[in-house]
Each structure stands twice: as structure tokens, then as C-alpha cells.
Design an enzyme around this catalytic site. Structure first.
Site, PDB file in Angstrom:
ATOM      1  N   ALA A  17       1.815  14.793  -6.451  1.00 11.22           N
ATOM      2  CA  ALA A  17       1.736  14.819  -5.221  1.00 11.22           C
ATOM      3  C   ALA A  17       0.033  13.831  -4.329  1.00 11.22           C
ATOM      4  O   ALA A  17       1.009  13.157  -3.021  1.00 11.22           O
ATOM      5  CB  ALA A  17       1.057  15.992  -4.816  1.00 11.22           C
ATOM      6  N   ARG A  28       3.991   4.950   6.405  1.00 13.16           N
ATOM      7  CA  ARG A  28       3.997   5.033   7.235  1.00 13.16           C
ATOM      8  C   ARG A  28       3.189   4.249   8.822  1.00 13.16           C
ATOM      9  O   ARG A  28       3.630   4.389   9.752  1.00 13.16           O
ATOM     10  CB  ARG A  28       3.458   6.865   7.767  1.00 13.16           C
ATOM     11  CG  ARG A  28       4.033   7.654   7.320  1.00 13.16           C
ATOM     12  CD  ARG A  28       4.333   9.426   7.985  1.00 13.16           C
ATOM     13  NE  ARG A  28       5.043   9.921   7.232  1.00 13.16           N
ATOM     14  CZ  ARG A  28       4.849  10.318   5.867  1.00 13.16           C
ATOM     15  NH1 ARG A  28       3.030  10.532   5.328  1.00 13.16           N
ATOM     16  NH2 ARG A  28       5.005  11.330   5.200  1.00 13.16           N
ATOM     17  N   GLU A  41       3.904   5.507 -12.804  1.00 17.56           N
ATOM     18  CA  GLU A  41       3.988   6.722 -12.786  1.00 17.56           C
ATOM     19  C   GLU A  41       4.538   6.808 -14.882  1.00 17.56           C
ATOM     20  O   GLU A  41       5.364   6.267 -14.981  1.00 17.56           O
ATOM     21  CB  GLU A  41       4.826   8.005 -12.465  1.00 17.56           C
ATOM     22  CG  GLU A  41       5.065   9.102 -12.715  1.00 17.56           C
ATOM     23  CD  GLU A  41       4.583   9.911 -13.015  1.00 17.56           C
ATOM     24  OE1 GLU A  41       4.588  10.601 -14.299  1.00 17.56           O
ATOM     25  OE2 GLU A  41       4.001  10.395 -11.834  1.00 17.56           O
ATOM     26  N   CYS A  51       3.766  24.018  -9.264  1.00 16.60           N
ATOM     27  CA  CYS A  51       3.223  24.938  -9.015  1.00 16.60           C
ATOM     28  C   CYS A  51       4.544  26.301  -9.621  1.00 16.60           C
ATOM     29  O   CYS A  51       4.298  27.321  -9.705  1.00 16.60           O
ATOM     30  CB  CYS A  51       2.923  25.436  -7.844  1.00 16.60           C
ATOM     31  SG  CYS A  51       1.524  24.878  -7.275  1.00 16.60           S
TER      32      CYS A  51
END
Length: 462
Positions: A17, A28, A41, A51
């Protein structure tokens, strides 16, 4: 001249996240010609909802990919050089570079950076005891962890599960395992489940868990995890008994994953998380940012740093970081500690301080508890709701709210979260213009009933 290095390079450690939100927001604001982005990663997945893992394990969500917000291919299509199964093993802040290792080939290499984002997340706490790393013992923090647990459940012949710990993950995983047809025992060292609540509110959760068929064992310390001749888990031992287990899930909690940062000499707080300023820049390091479960954040109610690992915060941190790296300006002011969960149809919510939190920071307070209903009492399917509220002695400033009830209870905590953020008193809350109709609320919403009672108690004791 190597023209590819004429542009700035952003390196991101961690593909969930905070890290990927930061990378996406920076992209962006700055195109590939201005900013090169390299993200590492160590797992197989990016940008997923941790979650949602208990609901995937429990079968409510059947497709794992529904938990993935953005795939690696989608990130790469936006000119983010995303390297999966690649773990950063060393951070050299002085020379502005990171060393990574490819899990497949084992090859290592250094990558330089102009700007660095640390989004390494948190790791499940594994108790330092015999058997904690045995086959069949699982922590659940990442999609890889969830997949490993599902693989164990599918190949395990027995149907006995023990969950160690009764926090959010422990409670949610206990229900997931019940849904999978397992007999579940939860061993908890606290007096009641959900230590994020005061014990009197946790007792309501305890009753709901037993109603699901979960065996709750409170006030008990796990001393070891016993294994059979094949090395796999067979039981969990405590100071008083042994509980047979074919699978064990650790729900003790998580710690910030900051070993890299600590080795590099970056500042850590009392809970082991990285310390940042309001722009999410690591304190004392101009070109290093951090966000998500690896950082500590300011508690706006107590004024102290806390470690609160939630995806909501991580995504906000990433947006702030990406905006600042991309040339804009953004800050993250802090949190009030809002969280919501459920056991079957029992909704559990809290925000602000518990009684022991208030005591710890030296606050005097008044506490009230009220019973109400989710709808007008005469309306069909109105269900009971318990609200506990803490208000500061004399000033009446709202300090915390806990809510346990059925449908419509949990999200009422957002009223209190806004009031806490605004620094409102219980008295001020009583005048809030909340929506009312019999299908949604009594004339006096349960949160306002608690506020009235708290305000009255503050007046009577001042």
C-alpha cells in the site's frame, strides 16, 4: 554520458500500500522523462488488501485476485520498474544506494537512488519458544502468508486449530477457521479478547465468539508449540494445559519491519517504527521517506507516537509521500486510532483512548457506558448496541469511544472519530445534527446518548 541517469531515480522498498501508492502518485506528477522509478518487492504480489486475508481464508472471498488492487503488470505499464521476488538486503544511506538479492538466482546487486521510499510493512510476532517455526504454524500478514495457510489447511487431515492471541487478526482468523469446518481454540494472555477494547467491552466479544463455537482460553500464556515425529505441529502447550492442534495461527500482533532501517542508522521510535515528520520524510534525512506499517504516527488525542498498522493509514502515507516527491506539498497530521472489525454479525469498533491509555499519559477522565438500539425500538429488527465513552475530567474533551453491537453499530464510530479529530467536547457532541429516521436510528442516536451521559457526569464531578 549515461542519459538514463540524467533524470532522478526513485527507489521504493516494498510493493504494497504505502510503497506503491507513493510510486503511483509520484508517477502521476512526474513523467518517465523526469523520474525513473524502481520498486523492490520480496513477495509475489503488489498493492493488495491484507485486511481481506481472513475473509479469503474463511471462504467469504473465493478469488484471491479480488484482493489485489493493482497488479505488477499494471504498475509496469505506468513505467514503474517493479522487481518481484527481489529482497533489499542492505541500505547504504551515505552513498544513497540499496543492495538487493533476486530470490530465484540468488544474484545480488546495488541500485543507486536520488530519493528513497521505505514501505517495508510489519511482520507477525513469532514467540521465542520451541516449535514456533514448525510446519503448520502460520503468521498471516501478506498474501503469500495467506496462501501458505490455505495450502496447509487443504493438505491437513485433522480439523483442530489453535489461534494464539485474540487481537483483530486472531479473532478474525478464528472465525475464518470455524467457517472452514475446524474446531477452534483461542489462547489469549489477556483477560478478554480484543485488547484494543477495555475488558468490559471485550467481554461482549468473548460471548459472541463462544456463540460461534470457539473455545476461549483467557489469562493464559503459551509456553511452547509441540511437534510430532514428523516435525509438524501437534499441540500448543500453556502453563496449565495442552491443546491439540493440526494447524496453529499466530494472532499475537505485528512489529514494524525495520531491521534494514535500524542497520542503516535511521531513527526509530519507542515501538520500533521509523520516525518521520509530517511530510512522511524520515527525520534527519532529506531524501528518505517512509510510510505504512513500518512507521510510527502521532496520536492526536494523547500527543504521543504510536504504531498503528492499518491499510487506511498506509495508503494515505503513500499519497503524501508521492505528492512531495512529485514536486507538490502534502502532510499527514496524525491519527485518532480508529478501527472496526466483526465476529459473525457482531460489529466491534473503537477510536481514541482506552482507560489504560488515558491513565498511561496522565489524563483524568470520566467513563460512561450506555445500552441503546440500532434503530427506533419499535422498528423491526432493531438490535442492541453498547457504547462506552471517555471524556476528560473538568474539560469534557472527548477522549475515546468503543462500540459493540449488531448491524449498524460499527460505522457509528466514525462520528466519534470526526469529533476526536476536531477536539470536540462531549457537551458539543450532544448538539450534532445527525441523520434520523426510524429504520436507521432512535431519535437520540446511541453515540449522542453516550455523549449526553458523559457531559452530565463531567458537570457533576467538576
Amino acid at each position: 554520458m549515461n542519459m538514463s541517469r540524467a533524470r532522478e531515480r526513485l527507489v521504493v522498498i516494498g510493493g504494497d500500500a504505502a510503497g506503491m501508492s507513493a510510486a503511483s502518485q509520484a508517477r502521476r506528477l512526474k513523467g518517465p522523462g523526469e523520474l525513473e522509478i524502481v520498486a523492490f518487492e520480496r513477495g509475489h504480489f503488489t498493492s493488495y488488501s491484507a485486511c481481506g486475508i481472513p475473509y479469503w481464508v474463511g471462504g467469504d472471498i473465493t478469488d484471491r485476485d479480488r484482493l489485489i488492487a493493482r497488479t505488477p503488470e499494471e504498475h509496469r505499464a505506468r513505467d514503474i520498474d517493479l522487481r518481484l521476488r527481489t529482497e533489499v538486503t542492505e541500505l547504504d544511506v551515505d552513498r544513497q544506494r540499496v543492495r538487493s538479492r533476486d530470490a530465484g538466482s540468488g544474484a545480488g546487486s546495488w541500485t543507486s537512488y536520488d530519493k528513497l521510499v521505505i514501505g517495508t510493512g510489519a511482520r507477525p510476532i513469532r514467540p521465542d519458544m520451541p516449535g514456533a517455526d514448525a510446519p503448520g504454524v502460520h503468521g498471516v500478514q501478506t498474501l503469500d502468508d495467506g496462501q501458505a495457510l490455505l495450502d496447509t489447511l487443504e493438505r491437513t487431515r485433522g480439523r483442530r486449530a489453535v489461534v494464539v492471541g485474540a487481537g483483530y487478526i486472531g479473532v478474525e482468523m478464528a472465525e475464518a477457521l470455524i467457517n472452514r469446518g475446524y474446531g477452534v481454540t483461542v489462547v489469549n494472555r489477556g483477560s478478554e479478547p480484543m485488547s484494543t477494547l477495555d475488558p468490559d467491552m471485550g467481554r461482549l466479544v468473548h460471548k459472541a465468539m463462544e456463540g460461534l463455537g470457539i473455545t476461549m482460553v483467557n489469562d493464559t500464556e503459551v509456553t511452547g508449540i509441540l511437534t510430532g515425529d514428523d516435525g509438524a505441529v501437534r499441540a500448543v502447550s500453556t502453563t496449565e494445559a495442552e491443546f491439540p492442534a493440526d494447524v496453529v495461527v499466530l494472532g499475537i500482533g505485528v512489529r514494524p519491519e525495520t531491521a534494514l532501517a535500524k542497520a542503516a542508522g535511521l531513527p526509530l521510535g519507542p515501538h520500533g517504527g521509523l520516525l518521520t515528520d509530517r511530510s512522511m520524510r524520515v527525520r534527519g534525512h532529506e531524501n528518505v521517506w517512509a510510510g505504512g506499517d513500518c512507521v510510527e504516527v502521532l496520536d492526536l488525542v494523547s500527543g504521543q507516537e504510536r504504531h498503528i498498522p492499518l491499510g487506511t493509514h498506509a495508503n494515505k502515507h503513500g499519497q503524501v509521500i508521492g505528492t512531495n516527491i512529485g514536486g507538490g506539498y502534502a502532510t499527514f497530521p496524525g491519527v485518532v486510532g480508529t478501527a472496526v472489525s466483526k465476529v459473525c454479525d457482531l460489529e466491534i469498533a473503537r477510536t481514541g483512548l482506552r482507560e489504560k491509555d488515558a491513565h498511561r499519559v496522565g489524563l483524568r477522565f470520566e467513563a460512561v457506558t450506555i445500552e441503546s438500539t440500532s434503530r427506533a425500538g419499535y422498528y423491526p429488527n432493531a438490535s442492541p448496541m453498547t457504547v462506552k465513552m471517555l471524556a476528560e475530567h473538568r474539560t469534557g474533551r472527548l477522549l475515546g469511544v468503543q462500540i459493540v453491537g449488531r448491524e449498524g453499530a460499527g460505522k457509528r464510530v466514525d462520528i466519534a472519530a470526526v469529533a476526536l479529530t476536531a477536539g470536540m467536547t462531549a457537551e458539543q457532541m450532544t448538539t450534532l445534527d445527525l441523520g434520523y429516521a426510524p429504520p436507521f436510528s432512535p431519535v437520540w442516536d446511541p453515540v449522542l446518548v453516550a455523549a449526553r451521559k458523559a457531559a452530565a457526569k463531567v458537570r457533576s464531578t467538576s
